[in-house]
Write a protein that holds these residues in place. Structure first.
Motif, PDB file in Angstrom:
ATOM      1  N   ALA A   1      19.095  69.394  99.042  1.00 18.59           N
ATOM      2  CA  ALA A   1      20.095  68.885  99.987  1.00 18.59           C
ATOM      3  C   ALA A   1      20.762  67.632  99.440  1.00 18.59           C
ATOM      4  N   LEU A   2      19.964  66.759  98.800  1.00 18.67           N
ATOM      5  CA  LEU A   2      20.530  65.538  98.217  1.00 18.67           C
ATOM      6  C   LEU A   2      21.502  65.866  97.091  1.00 18.67           C
ATOM      7  N   ARG A   3      21.121  66.847  96.241  1.00 12.11           N
ATOM      8  CA  ARG A   3      22.034  67.232  95.168  1.00 12.11           C
ATOM      9  C   ARG A   3      23.331  67.793  95.725  1.00 12.11           C
ATOM     10  N   SER A   4      23.192  68.595  96.780  1.00 14.60           N
ATOM     11  CA  SER A   4      24.405  69.135  97.392  1.00 14.60           C
ATOM     12  C   SER A   4      25.253  68.027  97.999  1.00 14.60           C
ATOM     13  N   SER A   5      24.568  67.079  98.672  1.00 13.87           N
ATOM     14  CA  SER A   5      25.302  65.967  99.273  1.00 13.87           C
ATOM     15  C   SER A   5      25.969  65.133  98.190  1.00 13.87           C
ATOM     16  N   ALA A   6      25.267  64.912  97.069  1.00 16.92           N
ATOM     17  CA  ALA A   6      25.859  64.135  95.980  1.00 16.92           C
ATOM     18  C   ALA A   6      27.096  64.845  95.422  1.00 16.92           C
ATOM     19  N   HIS A   7      26.963  66.181  95.294  1.00 21.68           N
ATOM     20  CA  HIS A   7      28.113  66.933  94.793  1.00 21.68           C
ATOM     21  C   HIS A   7      29.289  66.837  95.765  1.00 21.68           C
ATOM     22  N   GLU A   8      28.977  66.974  97.081  1.00 18.70           N
ATOM     23  CA  GLU A   8      30.035  66.882  98.083  1.00 18.70           C
ATOM     24  C   GLU A   8      30.611  65.468  98.153  1.00 18.70           C
ATOM     25  N   SER A   9      29.726  64.470  97.987  1.00 16.35           N
ATOM     26  CA  SER A   9      30.216  63.085  97.988  1.00 16.35           C
ATOM     27  C   SER A   9      31.134  62.833  96.813  1.00 16.35           C
ATOM     28  N   ALA A  10      30.798  63.427  95.677  1.00 15.69           N
ATOM     29  CA  ALA A  10      31.664  63.269  94.508  1.00 15.69           C
ATOM     30  C   ALA A  10      33.036  63.869  94.776  1.00 15.69           C
ATOM     31  N   ASN A  11      33.049  65.028  95.436  1.00 18.21           N
ATOM     32  CA  ASN A  11      34.343  65.638  95.772  1.00 18.21           C
ATOM     33  C   ASN A  11      35.159  64.736  96.700  1.00 18.21           C
ATOM     34  N   ARG A  12      34.435  64.181  97.731  1.00 22.27           N
ATOM     35  CA  ARG A  12      35.140  63.309  98.662  1.00 22.27           C
ATOM     36  C   ARG A  12      35.650  62.052  97.948  1.00 22.27           C
ATOM     37  N   LEU A  13      34.810  61.499  97.037  1.00 24.23           N
ATOM     38  CA  LEU A  13      35.209  60.292  96.316  1.00 24.23           C
ATOM     39  C   LEU A  13      36.445  60.557  95.455  1.00 24.23           C
ATOM     40  N   HIS A  14      36.472  61.726  94.791  1.00 23.22           N
ATOM     41  CA  HIS A  14      37.658  62.067  93.994  1.00 23.22           C
ATOM     42  C   HIS A  14      38.885  62.179  94.884  1.00 23.22           C
TER      43      HIS A  14
ATOM     44  N   GLY B   1      16.418  66.120 107.167  1.00 26.03           N
ATOM     45  CA  GLY B   1      16.396  67.014 106.009  1.00 26.03           C
ATOM     46  C   GLY B   1      16.638  68.457 106.394  1.00 26.03           C
ATOM     47  N   LYS B   2      16.019  68.892 107.518  1.00 26.42           N
ATOM     48  CA  LYS B   2      16.217  70.268 107.961  1.00 26.42           C
ATOM     49  C   LYS B   2      17.663  70.495 108.392  1.00 26.42           C
ATOM     50  N   THR B   3      18.284  69.453 108.976  1.00 28.14           N
ATOM     51  CA  THR B   3      19.685  69.567 109.376  1.00 28.14           C
ATOM     52  C   THR B   3      20.574  69.774 108.160  1.00 28.14           C
ATOM     53  N   SER B   4      20.330  68.989 107.112  1.00 27.44           N
ATOM     54  CA  SER B   4      21.110  69.146 105.878  1.00 27.44           C
ATOM     55  C   SER B   4      20.872  70.511 105.250  1.00 27.44           C
ATOM     56  N   GLN B   5      19.597  70.915 105.250  1.00 29.13           N
ATOM     57  CA  GLN B   5      19.255  72.223 104.686  1.00 29.13           C
ATOM     58  C   GLN B   5      19.946  73.345 105.450  1.00 29.13           C
ATOM     59  N   ALA B   6      19.941  73.240 106.774  1.00 21.98           N
ATOM     60  CA  ALA B   6      20.606  74.260 107.580  1.00 21.98           C
ATOM     61  C   ALA B   6      22.104  74.279 107.313  1.00 21.98           C
ATOM     62  N   ALA B   7      22.695  73.094 107.198  1.00 20.77           N
ATOM     63  CA  ALA B   7      24.129  73.026 106.930  1.00 20.77           C
ATOM     64  C   ALA B   7      24.473  73.699 105.610  1.00 20.77           C
ATOM     65  N   GLU B   8      23.638  73.497 104.594  1.00 22.06           N
ATOM     66  CA  GLU B   8      23.855  74.134 103.307  1.00 22.06           C
ATOM     67  C   GLU B   8      23.832  75.651 103.420  1.00 22.06           C
TER      68      GLU B   8
END
Length: 550
Positions: free
Chosen positions: A335-348, A395-402
């Motif tokens: 979930a953290l890796r996914s969030s980091a990837h999504e954060s990178a997209n938002r930052l760009h 964590g489960k919320t992030s996992q579910a969202a993924e």
């Protein structure tokens, strides 16, 4: 080689050899003593029979009226000698002598002895008694009977002596010895064959080991059973014949002898079925859940012993807990890796908006995502005072969202962070994580792909703990749910034997430990409710666990 060394080489060393040698000596003594007693008994029986025979012959002749008449007539020899010789030959007597009260012989086997004096005791016969004795006469030692002859008035007018020589008796006894010796030899031969068969069986049963080697093996075997870190149960025809200390600890069994009814149901089933039929496959790493532990069970039949099996038990409770934590950390890391990837997209996106000269749009885009995420964190942390449980739900919320699943923590959720672990009947943070984490994982896997949603309600205070997890899936029927809460069971691929499906079983373990209830039902969705009542009166509901169809 000295004589002592040669003698030692003749002494058997194995338990089978020593046992058979000892029994052989005992049997030899028994046969020898028995044969000797049989020979002596034959001799005594011959003497007794001889006394009865000579007595019968003497009394018969003395009772005949012709005997007294012949003596009174004065022609005793002429009349009685032919009669006595005929009787002697027909009865096998050595001699039959009729005499006067003064010992003068009227008859004798040797005619030249007629008129001579009888050699032997006659006093008891003159007194009117019939008796037997062993005496030496003209024919040598003999067994004889002497009885009086009376006239019609009852006066003693003569005596009759009938006898059998000892030489004749000895010859008859010798004639019986071959039969006695043959019987003893046959008994010895049968005993020897039996001893050889016994030696063969004992040697096969003991492996040809000496008593000292067997004792050492037993001591080592006993030490291993007590020292081994795995539970060990040996069963024969379904009944436990050996249970080591670790097995008793893992299964909470008392000391002393146990029958199959004392074992948990799954072990009783394994003990009753393993090794019964030829070619039974061994059981490998089968997971079972008891009230307090997660156990890994292996079973294998004993070669050559139908109905016998060896069952090993390993405690996987801590390993399972560690695997659960590792799984949670792995999913959280994903979930953290996914969030980091999504954060990178938002930052760009934000950087690009700034470069395009649209800073207001960049600020608005960044703050909206941050406010939404922070709002979720604030709402969960306000409702859930226990940090570990709050982190689990986030964590489960992030996992579910993924996974594209809508996971909602209801506003009814509330956990008092000030509750210590030692309060009876209340779930500790670790237990709460076990219950919530496994129920949520099951719900995420079971929800309807066309309408994926999961709803979680968690309440835990000083008196009551309640966890309600609902999902959009079809759930399980009563039979499947009953199997799931008893042992490792899964509706996913892999099933029982793959180590999956422990979620509901672990939850059920916590529920039973606190004497709570677990209810499954179909209302607005597939709903599982776990409730633990910490009030004193709840302790009377020992082991309550409700199972309803989903």
């Amino acid at each position: 080689m000295t004589g002592v060394a040669r003698l030692r080489r003749l002494v058997p060393t194995s338990l089978a050899g020593q046992s058979v040698a000892l029994v052989a000596v005992v049997m030899a003594v028994i046969v020898l003593v028995g044969g000797t007693l049989a020979a002596l008994n034959a001799r005594a029986a011959g003497d007794h029979d001889a006394r009865e025979r000579v007595t019968a012959v003497a009394t018969t002749i003395a009772a005949a009226p012709s005997s007294a008449e012949a003596i009174l007539s004065g022609a005793a020899t002429a009349q009685l000698q032919p009669v006595t010789e005929s009787v002697r030959r027909s009865t096998g007597m050595a001699f039959i002598t009729i005499m006067a009260p003064d010992r003068t012989r009227y008859t004798h086997t040797t005619p030249s002895m007629i008129g001579g004096k009888y050699i032997g005791s006659i006093d008891r016969a003159l007194a009117g008694e019939t008796f037997t004795e062993v005496s030496t006469g003209t024919l040598g030692p003999s067994v004889r009977a002497i009885t009086p002859i009376r006239d019609p008035d009852g006066r003693i007018v003569g005596l009759v002596a009938a006898g059998i020589t000892q030489e004749t008796l000895t010859a008859a006894w010798y004639a019986q010895l071959p039969l006695i010796i043959g019987t003893a030899a046959a008994a010895a031969a049968v005993a020897l064959i039996g001893l050889m068969l016994l030696r063969r069986r004992l040697r096969r049963a003991t492996g040809g080991l000496a008593p000292e080697e067997l004792r050492v093996m037993y001591d080592h075997h006993d030490a291993v059973l007590h020292a081994v870190s795995e539970g060990l149960i040996v069963s024969e025809t379904g009944e436990p014949v050996l249970i080591n200390d670790e097995a008793r600890r893992l299964l909470d069994l008392p000391d002393g002898d146990l029958d199959v009814m004392a074992l948990p149901d799954f072990l009783a089933r394994i003990a009753a079925t393993s090794g019964v039929a030829d070619g039974d496959d061994p059981i490998r790493d089968e997971l079972h859940v008891t009230d307090n532990r997660v156990l890994v069970v292996n079973s294998a039949p004993v070669p050559g012993l139908r109905g016998s099996s060896v069952i090993t038990i390993r405690d996987r409770t801590e390993v399972q807990a560690a695997l659960g934590e590792l799984d949670s950390m792995t999913r959280f890391a994903e979930a953290l890796r996914s969030s980091a990837h999504e954060s990178a997209n938002r930052l760009h996106t934000i950087v690009t908006l700034v470069e395009m000269g649209r800073p207001d749009d960049a600020v608005r885009f960044g703050t909206e995502e941050f406010e939404l995420s922070q709002s979720l964190i604030d709402r969960i942390t306000r409702a859930v005072g226990e940090p570990a449980v709050a982190a689990l739900l986030l964590g489960k919320t992030s996992q579910a969202a993924e996974r594209g699943i809508a996971l909602t923590v209801t506003d009814d959720s509330e956990i008092d962070a000030a509750i210590p672990d030692a309060v009876p009947g209340v779930l500790s943070p670790v237990e709460l994580i076990t219950v919530v984490g496994n129920l949520v994982d099951n719900a995420l896997d079971a929800c309807d792909p066309d309408d994926p949603w999961v709803e979680v309600t968690v309440r835990n205070d000083a008196r009551t703990a309640e966890v309600v997890v609902a999902d959009s899936g079809p759930g399980m029927d009563a039979a499947a749910f009953g199997r799931a809460v008893r042992r490792g069971y899964s509706t996913k691929s892999g099933g029982d034997g793959a180590g999956r499906g422990l979620g509901l079983a672990l939850v059920s373990q916590v529920v039973r430990r606190h004497r709570g209830s677990m209810i499954a039902e179909n209302t607005y969705g597939s709903v599982v409710t776990v409730r633990v009542d910490g009030s004193p009166q709840s302790t009377s509901r020992a082991g309550r666990s409700s199972v309803m169809p989903r």
